[in-house]
Design a protein around this motif. Structure first.
Motif, mmCIF file in Angstrom:
data_model
loop_
_atom_site.group_PDB
_atom_site.id
_atom_site.type_symbol
_atom_site.label_atom_id
_atom_site.label_comp_id
_atom_site.label_asym_id
_atom_site.label_seq_id
_atom_site.Cartn_x
_atom_site.Cartn_y
_atom_site.Cartn_z
ATOM 1 N N ALA A 1 10.547 6.243 -6.039
ATOM 2 C CA ALA A 1 9.705 6.778 -7.114
ATOM 3 C C ALA A 1 9.295 8.212 -6.816
ATOM 4 N N TYR A 2 8.964 8.462 -5.544
ATOM 5 C CA TYR A 2 8.600 9.817 -5.135
ATOM 6 C C TYR A 2 9.765 10.772 -5.400
ATOM 7 N N ALA A 3 10.958 10.343 -4.991
ATOM 8 C CA ALA A 3 12.128 11.212 -5.152
ATOM 9 C C ALA A 3 12.426 11.458 -6.632
ATOM 10 N N GLU B 1 -2.964 6.864 12.796
ATOM 11 C CA GLU B 1 -3.571 7.482 11.627
ATOM 12 C C GLU B 1 -2.811 7.058 10.387
ATOM 13 N N ILE B 2 -3.547 6.929 9.284
ATOM 14 C CA ILE B 2 -2.924 6.571 8.019
ATOM 15 C C ILE B 2 -2.682 7.845 7.216
ATOM 16 N N VAL B 3 -1.475 8.009 6.712
ATOM 17 C CA VAL B 3 -1.146 9.142 5.839
ATOM 18 C C VAL B 3 -0.861 8.574 4.454
ATOM 19 N N VAL B 4 -1.616 9.023 3.461
ATOM 20 C CA VAL B 4 -1.406 8.529 2.102
ATOM 21 C C VAL B 4 -0.447 9.490 1.400
ATOM 22 N N PRO B 5 0.730 9.005 0.995
ATOM 23 C CA PRO B 5 1.692 9.907 0.350
ATOM 24 C C PRO B 5 1.242 10.294 -1.062
ATOM 25 N N SER B 6 1.809 11.380 -1.572
ATOM 26 C CA SER B 6 1.378 11.873 -2.884
ATOM 27 C C SER B 6 1.759 10.905 -3.998
ATOM 28 N N VAL B 7 2.867 10.206 -3.822
ATOM 29 C CA VAL B 7 3.296 9.222 -4.820
ATOM 30 C C VAL B 7 3.546 7.907 -4.093
ATOM 31 N N SER B 8 3.039 6.823 -4.649
ATOM 32 C CA SER B 8 3.385 5.513 -4.086
ATOM 33 C C SER B 8 3.497 4.519 -5.235
ATOM 34 N N ASP C 1 -1.210 8.820 -6.726
ATOM 35 C CA ASP C 1 -0.387 8.599 -7.916
ATOM 36 C C ASP C 1 0.430 7.324 -7.720
ATOM 37 N N LEU C 2 0.080 6.260 -8.429
ATOM 38 C CA LEU C 2 0.776 4.987 -8.254
ATOM 39 C C LEU C 2 1.665 4.673 -9.461
ATOM 40 N N VAL C 3 2.959 4.574 -9.232
ATOM 41 C CA VAL C 3 3.849 4.093 -10.292
ATOM 42 C C VAL C 3 3.824 2.562 -10.252
ATOM 43 N N THR C 4 4.328 1.931 -11.283
ATOM 44 C CA THR C 4 4.361 0.467 -11.275
ATOM 45 C C THR C 4 5.812 -0.007 -11.348
ATOM 46 N N ILE C 5 5.984 -1.288 -11.137
ATOM 47 C CA ILE C 5 7.329 -1.866 -11.174
ATOM 48 C C ILE C 5 7.912 -1.742 -12.579
ATOM 49 N N ALA C 6 7.033 -1.632 -13.581
ATOM 50 C CA ALA C 6 7.514 -1.487 -14.954
ATOM 51 C C ALA C 6 8.373 -0.229 -15.108
ATOM 52 N N SER C 7 8.062 0.811 -14.314
ATOM 53 C CA SER C 7 8.852 2.047 -14.441
ATOM 54 C C SER C 7 10.280 1.842 -13.926
ATOM 55 N N PHE C 8 10.527 0.740 -13.228
ATOM 56 C CA PHE C 8 11.900 0.400 -12.822
ATOM 57 C C PHE C 8 12.478 -0.686 -13.727
ATOM 58 N N GLY C 9 11.798 -0.922 -14.855
ATOM 59 C CA GLY C 9 12.291 -1.932 -15.791
ATOM 60 C C GLY C 9 11.959 -3.354 -15.370
ATOM 61 N N GLY C 10 10.930 -3.503 -14.529
ATOM 62 C CA GLY C 10 10.553 -4.853 -14.097
ATOM 63 C C GLY C 10 11.374 -5.302 -12.891
ATOM 64 N N TRP C 11 10.920 -6.419 -12.256
ATOM 65 C CA TRP C 11 11.554 -6.845 -11.011
ATOM 66 C C TRP C 11 12.995 -7.340 -11.187
#
Lengths: 274, 270, 335
Positions: free
Chosen positions: C169-171, C235-242, C305-315
């Motif tokens: 999703a990030y890419a 340490e925890i690093v939170v990416p810009s998109v997950s 920024d959280l995408v959802t599984i819906a953006s991949f057309g569902g599981w």
């Protein structure tokens, strides 16, 4: 001419033995081989001849060979010292030899992983001297060497103790030095026992799983042993892939067993009881 | 026995050779055991004892004891029958039968587990049949017992065959000629002479049965408190970063296995 | 015949010993919760809570057994006969797979409980060693040459699949939804992966106990577990998109009917939605669906920024495209 065997019960007991062997040994192993039913040579090759599977098999065989060779030398040495000298603490040292055999695989695994890990008592020192043990093939060899050590010592101990003293005394009286006696007289007489010990160690180490996976790092292509790859395939529910690699390992085990039995039949001095 | 001309070492080469062997054994074999004791005890006795109060660990200990007991009883009975059959009767194919009995010794535990899963999993007709009748084997406790039986199958038999093949069958024949039944010949003549080998084989079988990992790992289904043996629970605890508890169970299992193995040496030397 | 009676006695003893092993017929209730890898600590704390509730409500003593492993492997184990009363897995697809392949779960399972049967959510973050020596700030640092990455096998794990999709999703976001570029990105990512354990906890052990790798791609809750177990070391690093990861739960209809545990299994899962359970989940680093407990559980969740599984057309679509045999993951990992 048939004569009635005075010792009765043969049909019952032979039958029971055969049924039990069939149920416990033959049934599962036959299921394993039958699981390949429907597998074409191409899919078999697809499971076994991948770079990852080949690397795992190579690593397993290579590490097992390395560990067994180290054990033959170290084991022969220790057995020889224990047979040749009487000294205080000898019984205690002799008892120590059984420990790797007694320790459960997962116990051995976590103990070695901590001891030889980068922060462990041995690992830290070895790292400082440039030896990486944990997560490398060296770690696998260390674990396998540990596991198979008693097999070698116990196999050569008895024939070593039974070597006629007269042989070495005769050699000594003929002016042979201690080492000459060892190399020229003792070692050749121990040949069959050493060969059995080596094969036993190899058979044991080829299949070893529990004690290795904790220390190996399990990196595919580099430190992933074949039994672990079988488990991975199984967790992917790739039964055919798991069975294909398992059948290769099984064939190797079977060859080892035939070899051991062959050697033992030729051995006059040794009988292995572990 | 002073076969190779054993000597008391003087100073010099003998002492050096002994020292090197001793060092090798202590560094290579004793150190991992010391590590287990150290890791288990490093936080004091409280956390160590807390391990045994945990329900899942208790269940693992109980399962290990029961599975080992059944496997040892089964294999002890088989060992007596097989050893008697192979050493007292004549029949063709003896060597092949002996090889089949030995086979589990050289089969990788993981391969054994896979083979049992293929035999008793719900995919196989046999496994489906058992599951249908309310006794699932794979991913359940009967699977643990069967896996343990497989990996320790040869131990008692081997120990007895090694001894009994040297004894021959003349004594039993004589006893039977004097009017004893086959059972009486076994009971009165054979068994007394193989008792210590039998005990030795049982102890060995037990030590291996309690520690088995690879085969039970494959078939267990890893249900904590239900199908995880002590060996599997050790790896659970290690993964859960509960290092003290992992090493406490490891130390317990190791202590039992080592005690059994030493007892066996004593039984064999008697 | 004496030897026959002896043999009969022996068999009787064996059967007596085997009996308690074969059948667990205690008067009390036992549930088996087959879960994914990192929920061990959460359910260990949740189960006594539920047991106390169930005892007060019905008087029955309920014992909950746990099985943990990679989510995909666990789902397949249930299909193969692992006798679960409830499944609490890492993603909806794995429960769908059980429903479809074994028929043991009703196909409408997702609508039986609130929030599409997803009582808590999570996301994917990066865990690095103390001081962040490799300067990892976002996904693009993870694919740099020479970075050792630890993540689990998407074929067996659940978090592992969320990890893959989060990176993908990030890419996509970085490359204007160019699939070819995203594919290159995940190829580079998995080139950096040394060890593919079968589940998330295996990856944690590899990263923490074995000391392998520079960055662990992990569940947010697993990252909390690591930093709490060894404060200061990671340490925890939170990416810009997950990605918004939605672990799902269901009772296994066929099994609970056979065991007579239907009521307890249903109540067990419903209890996950109560404030007490939500607060507990929150404490263990899971994002509660009952947001009212957020202030009182002691865990804070960074916004990203959280995408959802819906953006991949569902599981179903994502599984077929990326993780099925011969899918994108197989192609890029060269199996």
């Amino acid at each position: 001419m048939r004569r009635r065997d005075p010792i009765g019960g043969r049909p019952l007991l032979l039958g029971t033995t055969l049924v039990l062997v069939a149920a416990v040994v033959i049934l599962p192993l036959a299921s394993l081989v039958l699981a390949l039913h429907g597998t074409t040579p191409a899919t078999f090759a697809g499971a076994v001849l991948t770079p990852r599977a080949l690397a795992a098999l190579r690593l397993t065989v290579g590490s097992a060979l390395g560990a067994s060779i180290v054990d033959v030398f170290a084991g022969l040495y220790v057995a020889w010292v224990l047979a040749r000298y009487r000294f205080p603490g000898r019984a205690a040292l002799d008892a120590l030899i059984d420990i790797p055999f007694a320790l459960p695989p997962s116990v051995t695994g976590i103990a070695l992983a901590v001891l030889y890990g980068a922060h462990g008592a041995f690992g830290a020192w070895l790292e400082a001297h440039g030896w990486h043990v944990a997560n490398t093939q060296l770690g696998i060899v260390v674990a396998l060497t540990f596991v198979a050590f008693p097999f070698v010592v116990r196999t050569v101990q008895e024939p070593l103790a039974q070597l006629p003293a007269a042989f070495s005394e005769a050699a000594a009286s003929l002016g042979a030095g201690e080492w000459t006696t060892f190399w020229r007289v003792t070692l050749p007489l121990l040949g069959p026992a050493l060969l059995t010990a080596f094969t036993l160690a190899l058979a044991r180490t080829l299949g070893e799983y529990g004690s290795v996976i904790f220390i190996a790092g399990n990196i595919p292509g580099r430190t992933e042993i074949a039994p672990l790859l079988i488990v991975t395939r199984l967790e992917e529910y790739d039964y055919a892939g798991a069975a294909a690699i398992a059948v290769v390992l099984l064939a190797v085990s079977f060859a080892m067993l035939l070899a051991i039995n062959g050697f033992q039949r030729r051995m006059t001095l040794a009988r292995t009881t572990l | 026995m002073t076969a190779t001309g054993t000597r008391r070492p003087g100073f010099g080469r003998g002492a050096a050779a002994i020292g090197l062997a001793g060092l090798l054994l202590i560094v290579f074999i004793l150190a991992p055991v010391a590590q287990i004791v150290y890791e288990a005890g490093r936080s004091g006795i409280g956390p160590l004892l807390a391990t045994f109060a945990d329900r899942e660990s208790q269940a693992a200990i109980w399962l290990t004891i029961v599975a080992a007991a059944i496997a040892v009883a089964f294999n002890a009975a088989f060992g007596l029958i097989a050893a008697w059959t192979l050493t007292k009767y004549r029949f063709p194919g003896k060597a092949a039968l002996q090889a089949l009995i030995d086979l589990p010794l050289t089969v990788s535990p993981v391969v054994a587990g896979l083979a049992l899963l293929l035999t008793f999993g719900t995919r196989s007709p046999l496994g489906a049949w058992f599951a249908h009748h309310g006794v699932p084997i794979a991913f359940a406790r009967p699977g643990i017992v069967i896996a343990t039986i497989f990996v320790t199958f040869p131990y008692v038999a081997r120990e007895l065959i090694a001894l009994m093949s040297d004894q021959g069958r003349e004594l039993e024949e004589a006893a039977i000629a004097l009017g004893a039944s086959t059972w009486q010949a076994f009971r009165r003549v054979t068994f007394p002479s193989i008792r210590s080998a039998f005990v030795s084989g049982v102890l060995l079988c037990n030590a291996r049965a309690m520690g088995e990992f690879g085969a039970v790992a494959v078939i267990s289904g890893r249900i904590r408190g239900l199908t995880d043996t002590v060996s599997l629970q050790i790896s659970n605890l290690y993964d859960d970063a509960q290092i003290v508890a992992a090493f406490t169970l490891a130390g317990t299992l190791a202590a039992i296995a080592i005690a059994l193995t030493f007892a066996r040496r004593l039984a064999a030397h008697r | 015949m004496p030897n026959r009676s002896r043999a009969a006695a022996l068999i009787a003893i064996l059967l007596m010993l085997a009996a308690p092993v074969g059948a667990a017929d205690s008067p009390n209730l036992t549930l088996l919760n087959v879960s994914y890898d990192p929920t061990r600590e959460f359910y260990a704390a949740f189960n006594p809570l539920f047991a106390a509730y169930w005892k007060s409500k019905t008087g029955q003593t309920v014992t909950v057994n746990q099985s943990h492993g990679g989510s995909g492997a666990q789902a397949r184990a249930v299909i193969e006969g692992l006798d679960a009363d409830v499944v609490t897995l890492a993603l909806a697809y794995d429960i769908d797979a059980i429903a479809k392949k074994s028929g043991a779960i009703a196909t409408d399972w997702e609508s039986r409980l609130p929030h599409d049967s997803s009582p808590y959510t999570s996301t994917i973050v990066l865990v690095v060693r103390k001081g962040n020596p490799k300067h990892i700030r976002d996904w693009n640092d993870v694919v740099a040459p020479g970075i050792g990455v630890v993540t689990a096998n998407p074929k067996t794990g659940g978090g592992a699949r969320w990890n893959f999709l989060a990176a993908y999703a990030y890419a996509l976001k970085r490359n204007h939804n160019d699939d070819a570029k995203a594919r290159e990105f995940v190829t580079a990512l998995y080139k950096n992966v040394g060890v593919l354990d079968s589940g998330a906890r295996g990856s944690t052990t590899t990263f923490v106990e074995r000391g392998i790798g520079d960055v662990l791609v992990a569940w947010e809750n697993e990252a909390h577990f690591i930093t709490q177990a060894q404060p200061g070391a990671y340490e925890i690093v939170v990416p810009s998109v997950s990605i918004l990861a939605e672990p799902s739960v269901a009772w296994v209809d066929a099994n609970v009917q056979r065991h007579g545990t239907a009521a307890a299994a249903k109540a067990y899962l419903e209890f996950l939605y109560t404030p007490a359970a939500q607060r507990l989940a929150c404490k263990f680093g899971y994002r509660p669906t009952l947001t009212a407990v957020l202030g009182s559980c002691g865990t804070s969740f960074p916004r990203t920024d959280l995408v959802t599984i819906a953006s991949f057309g569902g599981w179903n679509s994502a599984q077929a495209r990326f993780f099925a045999d011969g899918g994108v993951f197989d192609q890029i990992s060269g199996k």
